[in-house]
Enzyme design. Structure first.
Site, short mmCIF file in Angstrom:
data_model
loop_
_atom_site.label_atom_id
_atom_site.label_comp_id
_atom_site.label_asym_id
_atom_site.label_seq_id
_atom_site.Cartn_x
_atom_site.Cartn_y
_atom_site.Cartn_z
N ASP A 24 42.46 49.15 29.31
CA ASP A 24 42.40 50.21 30.31
C ASP A 24 42.23 51.56 29.60
O ASP A 24 42.88 51.82 28.59
CB ASP A 24 43.68 50.22 31.16
CG ASP A 24 43.52 51.02 32.44
OD1 ASP A 24 43.59 50.42 33.53
OD2 ASP A 24 43.34 52.26 32.36
N GLY A 42 47.09 51.22 46.14
CA GLY A 42 46.74 52.11 45.03
C GLY A 42 45.49 51.69 44.28
O GLY A 42 45.27 52.12 43.15
N SER A 88 41.90 51.82 42.97
CA SER A 88 40.94 52.93 42.78
C SER A 88 39.57 52.44 42.36
O SER A 88 38.58 53.18 42.51
CB SER A 88 41.48 53.93 41.76
OG SER A 88 41.64 53.34 40.49
N HIS A 144 40.56 43.23 39.89
CA HIS A 144 41.04 43.25 38.50
C HIS A 144 42.53 42.96 38.46
O HIS A 144 43.28 43.37 39.33
CB HIS A 144 40.73 44.57 37.81
CG HIS A 144 41.12 45.79 38.58
ND1 HIS A 144 40.39 46.26 39.65
CD2 HIS A 144 42.17 46.63 38.46
CE1 HIS A 144 40.97 47.34 40.14
NE2 HIS A 144 42.06 47.58 39.44
#
Ligand code: AMP
Length: 111
Positions: free
Chosen positions: A28, A90, A92, A97
């Site tokens: 990430d 949440g 985005s 994933h």
């Protein structure tokens, strides 16, 4: 097309830790733990809510790959998996994933 499809197609760079025919795992860009990797299907499935019966094999494969990716990352002491879904979840990036977080003891519950 989301940013994750661009990563799959190597249009933008990522620090890739695993790749096979069905999935890709990469670090990430904004890590929330010492180790924070995203495991994604190559198929651009929007979220858990978008899964259909046709996705059974890829969804199963993704789950089966979690411990293998975690082992490759050295997360022997455990890790957290998170799948954010939709606005209240949440999410985005609207390409399914699994967050794999580890490298320290994580608190619970999440915010
Ligand atoms: P979520 O909020 O659950 O949809 O998670 C999306 C994740 O993608 C966030 O943790 C972001 O930091 C991460 N992210 C966004 N763009 C990139 C990128 N180019 N490379 C790696 N991770 C990214």
């Amino acid at each position: 097309m989301t940013i994750f499809t661009k990563i799959i197609e190597r249009e933008i760079p990522a620090d890739i830790v695993h790749e096979d025919d069905l999935c890709l795992a990469f670090h990430d860009v904004s890590p929330q733990a010492p180790t924070h990797v995203l495991l994604i299907p190559k198929k651009p499935i929007v979220s858990l809510d978008a899964l259909t019966a046709d996705d059974t094999a890829v969804a199963g494969h993704l789950l089966m790959m979690v411990p293998q990716v975690a082992a490759k990352l050295g997360l022997e002491q455990g890790y957290r998996t998170v799948v954010n879904t939709g606005e209240h979840g949440g999410q985005s990036v609207f390409h399914l994933h699994i967050h794999i977080l580890g490298g320290r003891a994580l608190s619970w519950p999440p915010g």
